[in-house]
Motif scaffolding. Structure first.
Motif, PDB file in Angstrom:
ATOM      1  N   ARG A 148     -23.480 104.634 -56.058  1.00 54.43           N
ATOM      2  CA  ARG A 148     -22.941 103.561 -55.214  1.00 54.43           C
ATOM      3  C   ARG A 148     -21.464 103.365 -55.549  1.00 54.43           C
ATOM      4  O   ARG A 148     -21.109 103.246 -56.720  1.00 54.43           O
ATOM      5  CB  ARG A 148     -23.708 102.264 -55.456  1.00 54.43           C
ATOM      6  CG  ARG A 148     -25.104 102.304 -54.857  1.00 54.43           C
ATOM      7  CD  ARG A 148     -25.815 101.028 -55.115  1.00 54.43           C
ATOM      8  NE  ARG A 148     -26.469 101.180 -56.410  1.00 54.43           N
ATOM      9  CZ  ARG A 148     -27.275 100.301 -56.936  1.00 54.43           C
ATOM     10  NH1 ARG A 148     -27.534  99.182 -56.330  1.00 54.43           N
ATOM     11  NH2 ARG A 148     -27.840 100.527 -58.103  1.00 54.43           N
ATOM     12  N   PRO A 149     -20.608 103.302 -54.540  1.00 55.36           N
ATOM     13  CA  PRO A 149     -19.179 103.184 -54.810  1.00 55.36           C
ATOM     14  C   PRO A 149     -18.781 101.785 -55.277  1.00 55.36           C
ATOM     15  O   PRO A 149     -19.381 100.788 -54.901  1.00 55.36           O
ATOM     16  CB  PRO A 149     -18.535 103.506 -53.464  1.00 55.36           C
ATOM     17  CG  PRO A 149     -19.571 103.129 -52.460  1.00 55.36           C
ATOM     18  CD  PRO A 149     -20.905 103.391 -53.112  1.00 55.36           C
ATOM     19  N   GLU A 150     -17.764 101.753 -56.115  1.00 52.71           N
ATOM     20  CA  GLU A 150     -17.115 100.520 -56.531  1.00 52.71           C
ATOM     21  C   GLU A 150     -15.715 100.510 -55.921  1.00 52.71           C
ATOM     22  O   GLU A 150     -15.216 101.540 -55.496  1.00 52.71           O
ATOM     23  CB  GLU A 150     -17.002 100.435 -58.065  1.00 52.71           C
ATOM     24  CG  GLU A 150     -18.314 100.174 -58.780  1.00 52.71           C
ATOM     25  CD  GLU A 150     -19.204 101.400 -58.929  1.00 52.71           C
ATOM     26  OE1 GLU A 150     -20.433 101.224 -58.934  1.00 52.71           O
ATOM     27  OE2 GLU A 150     -18.698 102.530 -59.015  1.00 52.71           O
ATOM     28  N   THR A 151     -15.097  99.338 -55.906  1.00 53.64           N
ATOM     29  CA  THR A 151     -13.723  99.195 -55.439  1.00 53.64           C
ATOM     30  C   THR A 151     -12.878  98.683 -56.594  1.00 53.64           C
ATOM     31  O   THR A 151     -13.300  97.778 -57.319  1.00 53.64           O
ATOM     32  CB  THR A 151     -13.639  98.201 -54.256  1.00 53.64           C
ATOM     33  OG1 THR A 151     -14.400  98.738 -53.159  1.00 53.64           O
ATOM     34  CG2 THR A 151     -12.213  97.976 -53.806  1.00 53.64           C
ATOM     35  N   VAL A 152     -11.706  99.285 -56.775  1.00 48.68           N
ATOM     36  CA  VAL A 152     -10.752  98.819 -57.782  1.00 48.68           C
ATOM     37  C   VAL A 152      -9.566  98.262 -57.010  1.00 48.68           C
ATOM     38  O   VAL A 152      -8.999  98.953 -56.157  1.00 48.68           O
ATOM     39  CB  VAL A 152     -10.302  99.953 -58.724  1.00 48.68           C
ATOM     40  CG1 VAL A 152      -9.393  99.407 -59.817  1.00 48.68           C
ATOM     41  CG2 VAL A 152     -11.499 100.669 -59.321  1.00 48.68           C
ATOM     42  N   ALA A 153      -9.208  97.002 -57.299  1.00 46.05           N
ATOM     43  CA  ALA A 153      -8.150  96.331 -56.543  1.00 46.05           C
ATOM     44  C   ALA A 153      -7.038  95.843 -57.464  1.00 46.05           C
ATOM     45  O   ALA A 153      -7.308  95.299 -58.534  1.00 46.05           O
ATOM     46  CB  ALA A 153      -8.728  95.147 -55.775  1.00 46.05           C
ATOM     47  N   VAL A 154      -5.802  96.069 -57.032  1.00 43.52           N
ATOM     48  CA  VAL A 154      -4.619  95.521 -57.701  1.00 43.52           C
ATOM     49  C   VAL A 154      -4.216  94.298 -56.894  1.00 43.52           C
ATOM     50  O   VAL A 154      -3.925  94.406 -55.698  1.00 43.52           O
ATOM     51  CB  VAL A 154      -3.469  96.548 -57.755  1.00 43.52           C
ATOM     52  CG1 VAL A 154      -2.231  95.938 -58.400  1.00 43.52           C
ATOM     53  CG2 VAL A 154      -3.898  97.811 -58.484  1.00 43.52           C
ATOM     54  N   VAL A 155      -4.214  93.132 -57.536  1.00 44.99           N
ATOM     55  CA  VAL A 155      -4.019  91.867 -56.825  1.00 44.99           C
ATOM     56  C   VAL A 155      -2.919  91.059 -57.508  1.00 44.99           C
ATOM     57  O   VAL A 155      -2.812  91.053 -58.742  1.00 44.99           O
ATOM     58  CB  VAL A 155      -5.339  91.051 -56.824  1.00 44.99           C
ATOM     59  CG1 VAL A 155      -5.199  89.785 -55.986  1.00 44.99           C
ATOM     60  CG2 VAL A 155      -6.500  91.896 -56.325  1.00 44.99           C
ATOM     61  N   HIS A 156      -2.092  90.375 -56.716  1.00 46.29           N
ATOM     62  CA  HIS A 156      -1.102  89.442 -57.266  1.00 46.29           C
ATOM     63  C   HIS A 156      -0.903  88.284 -56.291  1.00 46.29           C
ATOM     64  O   HIS A 156      -1.364  88.325 -55.158  1.00 46.29           O
ATOM     65  CB  HIS A 156       0.235  90.135 -57.585  1.00 46.29           C
ATOM     66  CG  HIS A 156       0.911  90.741 -56.397  1.00 46.29           C
ATOM     67  ND1 HIS A 156       1.002  92.089 -56.198  1.00 46.29           N
ATOM     68  CD2 HIS A 156       1.533  90.191 -55.324  1.00 46.29           C
ATOM     69  CE1 HIS A 156       1.648  92.344 -55.078  1.00 46.29           C
ATOM     70  NE2 HIS A 156       1.973  91.200 -54.525  1.00 46.29           N
ATOM     71  N   CYS A 157      -0.226  87.260 -56.765  1.00 53.30           N
ATOM     72  CA  CYS A 157       0.074  86.115 -55.919  1.00 53.30           C
ATOM     73  C   CYS A 157       1.164  86.504 -54.921  1.00 53.30           C
ATOM     74  O   CYS A 157       2.086  87.253 -55.257  1.00 53.30           O
ATOM     75  CB  CYS A 157       0.530  84.923 -56.759  1.00 53.30           C
ATOM     76  SG  CYS A 157      -0.767  84.286 -57.846  1.00 53.30           S
ATOM     77  N   ASP A 158       1.071  85.993 -53.717  1.00 48.29           N
ATOM     78  CA  ASP A 158       2.013  86.309 -52.645  1.00 48.29           C
ATOM     79  C   ASP A 158       3.279  85.484 -52.826  1.00 48.29           C
ATOM     80  O   ASP A 158       3.475  84.466 -52.167  1.00 48.29           O
ATOM     81  CB  ASP A 158       1.358  86.025 -51.291  1.00 48.29           C
ATOM     82  CG  ASP A 158       2.187  86.548 -50.133  1.00 48.29           C
ATOM     83  OD1 ASP A 158       3.113  87.341 -50.369  1.00 48.29           O
ATOM     84  OD2 ASP A 158       1.890  86.168 -48.992  1.00 48.29           O
TER      85      ASP A 158
END
Length: 193
Positions: A93-103
């Motif tokens: 089952r695939p996972e998602t890796v996300a790079v997130v920051h405040c806008d």
């Protein structure tokens, strides 16, 4: 001229319906090939007892929409700057890796890197690991996923005196699932930018 002993076959003459059928088949193959991508090649042979991916092949990777990322953004919202998907733990089952920051309209907001999977009870995306905490004041570049290894370059600061605009450290890192946790490794030493 000698005549063939075999009578001419009806299907050897092309008709418009043959061209339509051929065009439809080619379009189907092209559409399927744009959706189905091969995994990355490895020289190692699969171990016996590996999980079959066919049971979970229809499970899409978790999305990032509606996920409550643990960032303190104040009046602005969190933005997913980069993301990639793949089977990180080998369960099919695939996972998602996300790079997130405040806008943020000004400056360079620090990034957080999160691994998402689908909840087993209702299938909604949920965060299962934090690889980079925004409190560490790091910016993520060169983000990739190859052969179950997450790679990135982290731009950071040698001290609190270094302004946010001008990171002075550059660290290549990788994360790999060891069966119970994501292990971070540094292929090369951190160096000044």
């Amino acid at each position: 001229m000698q005549q063939s002993a075999v009578p001419e076959l009806a299907h050897t003459h092309t008709r418009p319906i043959h061209w339509v059928a051929t065009a439809t088949a080619v379009a189907g193959v092209v559409a399927l090939s744009s959706v189905v991508q091969p995994g990355s090649a490895t020289a190692a042979q699969a171990a016996s007892g590996t999980h079959s991916t066919s049971a979970h092949a229809a499970v899409p990777p978790p999305g990032t929409t509606g996920v409550d990322f643990p960032l303190q953004c104040g009046p602005v919202k969190a933005v997913v700057a980069k993301k990639t998907t793949g089977d990180l733990d080998g369960d099919g089952r695939p996972e998602t890796v996300a790079v997130v920051h405040c806008d943020s309209a000004m400056g360079t907001p620090p990034d957080g890197v999160y691994v998402l999977t689908r909840a087993t009870d209702n299938g909604t995306p949920r965060i299962v690991a934090t690889l980079v905490d925004p409190k560490d004041r790091l910016t993520v570049t060169d983000f990739s996923l190859r052969a179950r290894t997450i790679g990135a370059t982290l731009l950071g600061y040698s001290s609190d005196a270094v302004p946010n605009c001008c990171p002075d450290l550059k660290t290549p890192v990788e994360w790999h699932w060891n069966g119970s946790a994501f292990i971070r490794s540094t292929p090369a030493d951190a160096h000044s930018v």
